[in-house]
Design a protein around this motif. Structure first.
Motif, PDB file in Angstrom:
ATOM      1  N   LEU A 129      -2.274  12.056  10.197  1.00 58.98           N
ATOM      2  CA  LEU A 129      -1.921  11.887   8.799  1.00 58.98           C
ATOM      3  C   LEU A 129      -2.935  12.656   7.975  1.00 58.98           C
ATOM      4  N   GLN A 130      -2.505  13.800   7.450  1.00 56.93           N
ATOM      5  CA  GLN A 130      -3.347  14.591   6.573  1.00 56.93           C
ATOM      6  C   GLN A 130      -3.186  14.055   5.159  1.00 56.93           C
ATOM      7  N   MET A 131      -4.274  13.604   4.570  1.00 54.35           N
ATOM      8  CA  MET A 131      -4.260  12.994   3.249  1.00 54.35           C
ATOM      9  C   MET A 131      -5.064  13.864   2.295  1.00 54.35           C
ATOM     10  N   ASN A 132      -4.387  14.428   1.314  1.00 54.10           N
ATOM     11  CA  ASN A 132      -5.017  15.276   0.314  1.00 54.10           C
ATOM     12  C   ASN A 132      -4.919  14.621  -1.058  1.00 54.10           C
ATOM     13  N   SER A 133      -5.734  15.098  -1.980  1.00 51.38           N
ATOM     14  CA  SER A 133      -5.740  14.587  -3.351  1.00 51.38           C
ATOM     15  C   SER A 133      -5.799  13.070  -3.379  1.00 51.38           C
ATOM     16  N   LEU A 134      -6.722  12.516  -2.628  1.00 50.84           N
ATOM     17  CA  LEU A 134      -6.819  11.070  -2.497  1.00 50.84           C
ATOM     18  C   LEU A 134      -7.187  10.409  -3.812  1.00 50.84           C
ATOM     19  N   LYS A 135      -6.623   9.231  -4.018  1.00 48.56           N
ATOM     20  CA  LYS A 135      -6.839   8.436  -5.208  1.00 48.56           C
ATOM     21  C   LYS A 135      -7.456   7.101  -4.823  1.00 48.56           C
ATOM     22  N   PRO A 136      -8.146   6.439  -5.760  1.00 45.58           N
ATOM     23  CA  PRO A 136      -8.679   5.108  -5.440  1.00 45.58           C
ATOM     24  C   PRO A 136      -7.600   4.145  -4.953  1.00 45.58           C
ATOM     25  N   GLY A 137      -6.368   4.285  -5.443  1.00 44.70           N
ATOM     26  CA  GLY A 137      -5.272   3.442  -5.008  1.00 44.70           C
ATOM     27  C   GLY A 137      -4.877   3.631  -3.558  1.00 44.70           C
ATOM     28  N   ASP A 138      -5.356   4.691  -2.924  1.00 43.64           N
ATOM     29  CA  ASP A 138      -5.096   4.909  -1.505  1.00 43.64           C
ATOM     30  C   ASP A 138      -6.034   4.111  -0.616  1.00 43.64           C
ATOM     31  N   THR A 139      -7.030   3.469  -1.192  1.00 42.75           N
ATOM     32  CA  THR A 139      -7.975   2.673  -0.423  1.00 42.75           C
ATOM     33  C   THR A 139      -7.245   1.547   0.304  1.00 42.75           C
ATOM     34  N   ALA A 140      -7.393   1.504   1.618  1.00 36.29           N
ATOM     35  CA  ALA A 140      -6.705   0.515   2.439  1.00 36.29           C
ATOM     36  C   ALA A 140      -7.137   0.697   3.885  1.00 36.29           C
ATOM     37  N   VAL A 141      -6.741  -0.261   4.717  1.00 37.49           N
ATOM     38  CA  VAL A 141      -6.820  -0.077   6.156  1.00 37.49           C
ATOM     39  C   VAL A 141      -5.514   0.563   6.591  1.00 37.49           C
ATOM     40  N   TYR A 142      -5.606   1.666   7.302  1.00 35.77           N
ATOM     41  CA  TYR A 142      -4.437   2.400   7.750  1.00 35.77           C
ATOM     42  C   TYR A 142      -4.173   2.093   9.218  1.00 35.77           C
ATOM     43  N   TYR A 143      -2.924   1.730   9.522  1.00 38.69           N
ATOM     44  CA  TYR A 143      -2.525   1.329  10.861  1.00 38.69           C
ATOM     45  C   TYR A 143      -1.509   2.302  11.445  1.00 38.69           C
ATOM     46  N   CYS A 144      -1.718   2.684  12.673  1.00 35.64           N
ATOM     47  CA  CYS A 144      -0.762   3.480  13.424  1.00 35.64           C
ATOM     48  C   CYS A 144       0.256   2.561  14.081  1.00 35.64           C
ATOM     49  N   THR A 145       1.522   2.984  14.107  1.00 35.35           N
ATOM     50  CA  THR A 145       2.586   2.200  14.722  1.00 35.35           C
ATOM     51  C   THR A 145       3.413   3.077  15.651  1.00 35.35           C
ATOM     52  N   ALA A 146       4.096   2.428  16.592  1.00 35.21           N
ATOM     53  CA  ALA A 146       4.964   3.132  17.525  1.00 35.21           C
ATOM     54  C   ALA A 146       6.225   2.330  17.768  1.00 35.21           C
ATOM     55  N   ALA A 147       7.366   3.027  17.803  1.00 29.85           N
ATOM     56  CA  ALA A 147       8.647   2.426  18.129  1.00 29.85           C
ATOM     57  C   ALA A 147       9.048   2.856  19.530  1.00 29.85           C
ATOM     58  N   ILE A 148       9.599   1.914  20.290  1.00 26.44           N
ATOM     59  CA  ILE A 148       9.930   2.136  21.690  1.00 26.44           C
ATOM     60  C   ILE A 148      11.425   2.348  21.854  1.00 26.44           C
ATOM     61  N   VAL A 149      11.797   3.269  22.752  1.00 21.84           N
ATOM     62  CA  VAL A 149      13.204   3.491  23.061  1.00 21.84           C
ATOM     63  C   VAL A 149      13.829   2.179  23.527  1.00 21.84           C
ATOM     64  N   GLY A 150      14.943   1.813  22.919  1.00 26.20           N
ATOM     65  CA  GLY A 150      15.613   0.574  23.259  1.00 26.20           C
ATOM     66  C   GLY A 150      15.111  -0.636  22.506  1.00 26.20           C
ATOM     67  N   GLY A 151      14.061  -0.467  21.722  1.00 25.80           N
ATOM     68  CA  GLY A 151      13.518  -1.546  20.938  1.00 25.80           C
ATOM     69  C   GLY A 151      14.039  -1.522  19.511  1.00 25.80           C
ATOM     70  N   VAL A 152      13.566  -2.454  18.710  1.00 25.03           N
ATOM     71  CA  VAL A 152      13.960  -2.561  17.314  1.00 25.03           C
ATOM     72  C   VAL A 152      12.718  -2.482  16.446  1.00 25.03           C
ATOM     73  N   GLY A 153      12.669  -1.493  15.577  1.00 22.62           N
ATOM     74  CA  GLY A 153      11.549  -1.350  14.683  1.00 22.62           C
ATOM     75  C   GLY A 153      10.286  -0.879  15.388  1.00 22.62           C
ATOM     76  N   TYR A 154       9.175  -1.009  14.696  1.00 13.65           N
ATOM     77  CA  TYR A 154       7.883  -0.625  15.260  1.00 13.65           C
ATOM     78  C   TYR A 154       7.305  -1.792  16.037  1.00 13.65           C
ATOM     79  N   ASN A 155       7.074  -1.584  17.321  1.00 14.38           N
ATOM     80  CA  ASN A 155       6.712  -2.645  18.248  1.00 14.38           C
ATOM     81  C   ASN A 155       5.217  -2.747  18.523  1.00 14.38           C
ATOM     82  N   TYR A 156       4.496  -1.652  18.348  1.00 14.36           N
ATOM     83  CA  TYR A 156       3.089  -1.610  18.696  1.00 14.36           C
ATOM     84  C   TYR A 156       2.265  -1.154  17.511  1.00 14.36           C
ATOM     85  N   TRP A 157       1.057  -1.688  17.450  1.00 20.20           N
ATOM     86  CA  TRP A 157       0.155  -1.442  16.329  1.00 20.20           C
ATOM     87  C   TRP A 157      -1.249  -1.148  16.817  1.00 20.20           C
TER      88      TRP A 157
END
Length: 118
Positions: free
Chosen positions: A80-108
């Protein structure tokens, strides 16, 4: 099982840039989509960007034109390339993955802190 490990977070001044990485391991053959969520203090986790198996991408309106999600299939890694960052972008960022045959994002991942100073 799929394991996700984020890196690249840190402290940056407003207007600066950061590049987040998420390395996937385990049953990576089963992943058909990956994405990034973020959560700020006192707020619910929100979708920032996602990339599908066909290469299509989606972005939250608040980051369009500033953030770019990409994928390296050989390394089982997304960025995730983040440019022109703002104070409102301050957060914990989480990576997610969706699995074939699954529903939604299953892993974090465990998350990586991004702090943008004003």
């Amino acid at each position: 099982q799929v394991q996700l490990v984020e890196s690249g977070g840190g402290l940056v001044q407003a207007g600066g840039s950061l590049r987040l990485s998420c390395a996937a391991s385990g049953s990576t053959f089963s992943i058909n989509a990956m994405g990034w969520y973020r959560q700020a203090p006192g707020k619910q986790r929100e979708l920032v960007a996602a990339i599908k198996s066909g290469g299509s991408t989606d972005y939250a309106d608040s980051v369009k034109g500033r953030f770019t999600i990409s994928r390296d299939g050989v390394k089982n890694t997304i960025y995730l390339q983040m440019n022109s960052l703002k104070p409102g972008d301050t957060a914990v960022y989480y990576c997610t993955a969706a699995i074939v045959g699954g529903v939604g994002y299953n892993y974090w991942g465990q998350g990586t802190q991004v702090t943008v100073s004003s």
